[in-house]
Design a protein around this motif. Structure first.
Motif, PDB file in Angstrom:
ATOM      1  N   ASP A 254      23.153   4.115  65.248  1.00  0.00           N
ATOM      2  CA  ASP A 254      24.068   3.307  64.418  1.00  0.00           C
ATOM      3  C   ASP A 254      23.495   1.743  64.764  1.00  0.00           C
ATOM      4  OD1 ASP A 254      25.156   5.119  63.195  1.00  0.00           O
ATOM      5  OD2 ASP A 254      26.615   5.359  64.788  1.00  0.00           O
ATOM      6  N   ARG A 257      21.319   0.447  62.276  1.00  0.00           N
ATOM      7  CA  ARG A 257      21.784   0.468  61.127  1.00  0.00           C
ATOM      8  C   ARG A 257      22.493  -0.861  60.866  1.00  0.00           C
ATOM      9  NH1 ARG A 257      21.398   5.404  58.343  1.00  0.00           N
ATOM     10  NH2 ARG A 257      22.938   4.926  56.628  1.00  0.00           N
ATOM     11  N   GLU A 258      23.392  -1.345  61.894  1.00  0.00           N
ATOM     12  CA  GLU A 258      24.328  -2.308  61.696  1.00  0.00           C
ATOM     13  C   GLU A 258      23.479  -3.608  61.880  1.00  0.00           C
ATOM     14  OE1 GLU A 258      28.214  -2.893  63.819  1.00  0.00           O
ATOM     15  OE2 GLU A 258      27.744  -1.313  65.034  1.00  0.00           O
ATOM     16  N   ALA A 261      22.129  -4.218  58.386  1.00  0.00           N
ATOM     17  CA  ALA A 261      23.135  -4.862  57.577  1.00  0.00           C
ATOM     18  C   ALA A 261      23.187  -6.257  57.670  1.00  0.00           C
ATOM     19  CB  ALA A 261      24.523  -3.953  57.714  1.00  0.00           C
ATOM     20  N   THR A 271      25.910  -7.027  50.927  1.00  0.00           N
ATOM     21  CA  THR A 271      26.074  -5.786  51.799  1.00  0.00           C
ATOM     22  C   THR A 271      27.059  -4.846  51.529  1.00  0.00           C
ATOM     23  OG1 THR A 271      27.399  -7.283  53.355  1.00  0.00           O
ATOM     24  CG2 THR A 271      25.014  -7.335  53.600  1.00  0.00           C
ATOM     25  N   PRO A 273      28.514  -1.340  50.430  1.00  0.00           N
ATOM     26  CA  PRO A 273      27.676  -0.257  50.470  1.00  0.00           C
ATOM     27  C   PRO A 273      27.207   0.163  49.140  1.00  0.00           C
ATOM     28  CG  PRO A 273      29.846  -0.048  51.668  1.00  0.00           C
ATOM     29  CD  PRO A 273      29.874  -1.279  50.929  1.00  0.00           C
ATOM     30  N   MET A 278      21.846  -2.703  49.765  1.00  0.00           N
ATOM     31  CA  MET A 278      22.552  -2.051  50.887  1.00  0.00           C
ATOM     32  C   MET A 278      21.859  -0.573  50.837  1.00  0.00           C
ATOM     33  SD  MET A 278      24.082  -2.638  53.773  1.00  0.00           S
ATOM     34  CE  MET A 278      25.249  -2.056  54.793  1.00  0.00           C
ATOM     35  N   ARG A 279      21.844   0.015  49.740  1.00  0.00           N
ATOM     36  CA  ARG A 279      21.484   1.450  49.531  1.00  0.00           C
ATOM     37  C   ARG A 279      20.022   1.334  49.931  1.00  0.00           C
ATOM     38  NH1 ARG A 279      21.276   2.830  44.520  1.00  0.00           N
ATOM     39  NH2 ARG A 279      22.302   0.702  43.519  1.00  0.00           N
ATOM     40  N   MET A 282      19.643   1.241  53.666  1.00  0.00           N
ATOM     41  CA  MET A 282      20.235   2.327  54.494  1.00  0.00           C
ATOM     42  C   MET A 282      19.198   3.358  54.388  1.00  0.00           C
ATOM     43  SD  MET A 282      22.637   1.358  56.386  1.00  0.00           S
ATOM     44  CE  MET A 282      21.655  -0.263  56.497  1.00  0.00           C
ATOM     45  N   ALA A 285      16.584   2.880  56.907  1.00  0.00           N
ATOM     46  CA  ALA A 285      17.245   3.385  58.142  1.00  0.00           C
ATOM     47  C   ALA A 285      17.450   4.835  58.376  1.00  0.00           C
ATOM     48  CB  ALA A 285      18.728   2.675  58.163  1.00  0.00           C
ATOM     49  N   ASP A 286      17.619   5.498  57.271  1.00  0.00           N
ATOM     50  CA  ASP A 286      17.577   7.189  57.274  1.00  0.00           C
ATOM     51  C   ASP A 286      16.084   7.516  57.780  1.00  0.00           C
ATOM     52  OD1 ASP A 286      20.100   7.117  56.723  1.00  0.00           O
ATOM     53  OD2 ASP A 286      19.913   7.741  54.532  1.00  0.00           O
ATOM     54  N   SER A 324      13.616  -0.733  63.582  1.00  0.00           N
ATOM     55  CA  SER A 324      13.075  -0.536  62.199  1.00  0.00           C
ATOM     56  C   SER A 324      11.929  -1.264  62.050  1.00  0.00           C
ATOM     57  CB  SER A 324      14.063  -0.447  61.243  1.00  0.00           C
ATOM     58  OG  SER A 324      14.770   0.725  61.317  1.00  0.00           O
TER      59      SER A 324
END
Length: 453
Positions: A254, A257-258, A261, A271, A273, A278-279, A282, A285-286, A324
């Motif tokens: 997390d 991810r933060e 962002a 930012t 969602p 942002m999509r 993320m 990030a996934d 990342s």
């Protein structure tokens, strides 16, 4: 999760037998050379000045108000200073007498070395012999003692941690130790929080043993990764306080991810969602989380796919995150070869909240409002909830500080260059460790109690 960690910790502690050897001396050693003057000094105006190691052939000075500079010796024996971690001269000059044993002059102020009492030791951690040092202020009376819990760095804490002298100069005993696999300590380097917390508990016991009757209230100060480790150690074996500096109440995944962002926000991208940047961010990030979670054995196709899919987007170069950036910037072969050694044992999904919800130890959390590596927003929200639930937590946010609690300026290339630590940061920690009533403000930062900062 809290119960599982505690049970495992007790097994680690029972498995380790204490082995200690100590050598005591005044901190003001009679060494000569570039580092002979390392120590704490009391200036004529009553303030403290710390002289610590810098780069090869250089020294670094620090004041308790956060100011700092790098010292370089001239041919005339005078050391001149540059501002913070910049290369810009700041006008300060230092002259040492008798390798510092005779004191110094900081500009026009004379300073005398403080006779801190240093005890070096080796003690048994959880299956590894560790090197530690207790540094005590002069005198024979009881004092609070703080154990410094390191972050993810691989450098020697015994060499580089200036807080071991700064706290001692402020009347606080300090136990520093080299993390396993670093400096003079044995064992294999790891980022496993449970192992590190068990080591911290052993360090606490060694500090108590060495301090003897001088040990008053005792607890931990942990920076960055130490913000996960120190509360866990306090849950394993009770202490009087915990100080968390630029740490988090979220998981490492997390955190990444933060941080991503926050990267987008600072670069001026949306930012929300539902926004495209942002999509996409993320999705990246996934993909990087999948690699971390698998121990870098799975997820390379997915990572390659998101690199190709988003690599030409305007927002893509802004994505940095906490880890990342490394996975985006290297090929599969490099990641397979090097990454497992970069974060060995890290519990990427570790959620500290179950532990914090049951931790009765008084805690002070100090956070940086411009922290790129560990953005504090969700952590502050969670801490506020814990405060409202009656947990003994205080928070202070230094709005202009980045990770490590450093204020900064931005250079021509857009990179941050540290200039100093915030005024009030050291003072807040020292007040809390001594058990004093916290002030409403520390420098420009306000104390946040029972509500979000």
């Amino acid at each position: 999760m809290d119960t599982d960690y505690l049970a495992a910790a007790r097994k680690l502690l029972l498995a380790a037998s204490m082995v200690a050897g100590a050598a005591q001396s005044a901190y003001a050693g009679a060494r000569c050379g570039d580092e002979a003057a390392i120590g704490a000094y009391r200036l004529d105006d009553g303030s403290a000045l710390d002289i610590g190691p810098g780069a090869a052939g250089q020294l670094r000075w620090r004041r308790d108000d956060g100011r700092s500079g790098l010292l370089t010796r001239g041919s005339d024996g005078i050391w001149t200073s540059t501002l913070g971690w910049t290369t810009r001269p700041d006008g300060h000059r230092v002259r040492f007498a008798d390798c510092g044993d005779g004191g110094l002059h900081f500009d026009r102020l004379r300073g005398q070395r403080i006779a801190l009492i240093q005890t070096d030791t080796r003690f048994q951690g959880s299956g590894a012999e560790l090197a530690g040092r207790l540094t005590m202020p002069p005198g024979n009376g009881p004092v609070p003692v703080v154990i410094l819990v390191h972050g993810a760095e691989r450098d020697s804490a015994l060499r580089n941690y200036s807080l071991q002298r700064q706290f001692a100069a402020a009347g606080i005993g300090v136990f520093a130790y080299d993390k396993r696999g670093t400096g003079a300590s044995g064992g294999r380097y790891t980022q496993d929080y449970l192992t590190l917390a068990a080591d911290a508990v052993h360090a606490l016991r060694e500090a108590k043993r060495l301090a003897g009757a001088r040990a008053g209230r005792i607890g931990y100060q942990g920076g960055s990764q130490g913000g996960w480790v120190a509360p866990l150690a306090a849950r394993i074996a009770p202490v009087d306080f915990v100080v968390v500096s630029f740490g988090l109440a979220v998981s490492p995944l997390d955190e990444d991810r933060e941080a991503i962002a926050f990267d987008l926000e600072r670069a001026g991208f949306a930012t929300d969602p539902a926004s495209a940047p942002m999509r996409g961010a993320m999705a990246i990030a996934d993909a990087t989380a999948r690699l971390i979670d698998s121990g870098f054995s799975e997820g390379y196709e997915r990572l390659a796919k998101v690199k190709t899919h988003y690599g030409k987007e305007a927002w893509y170069p802004a994505v940095r995150g906490n880890f990342s950036w490394y996975l985006l910037g290297n090929d599969e072969a490099t990641i397979r070869r090097d990454a497992p050694q970069l974060v060995p044992g890290i519990p990427a999904q570790y959620d500290p909240m179950p532990l914090l919800q049951h931790l009765d130890t008084p805690q002070l959390w100090l956070l940086g409002g411009q922290d790129r590596d560990a953005p504090p927003r969700e952590t502050l929200r969670r801490l506020a909830g814990l405060q409202r639930a009656g947990r003994p937590i205080d928070t202070v946010v230094f709005a202009d500080a980045d990770h490590g609690m450093y204020e900064f300026e931005t250079d021509a290339a857009g990179e941050r260059v540290s200039t100093r630590q915030p005024d009030g940061y050291f003072r807040a920690m020292a007040d809390f460790i001594r058990g004093e009533r916290l002030q409403a403000r520390y420098g420009q930062a306000a104390l946040c109690a029972r509500s979000p900062c």
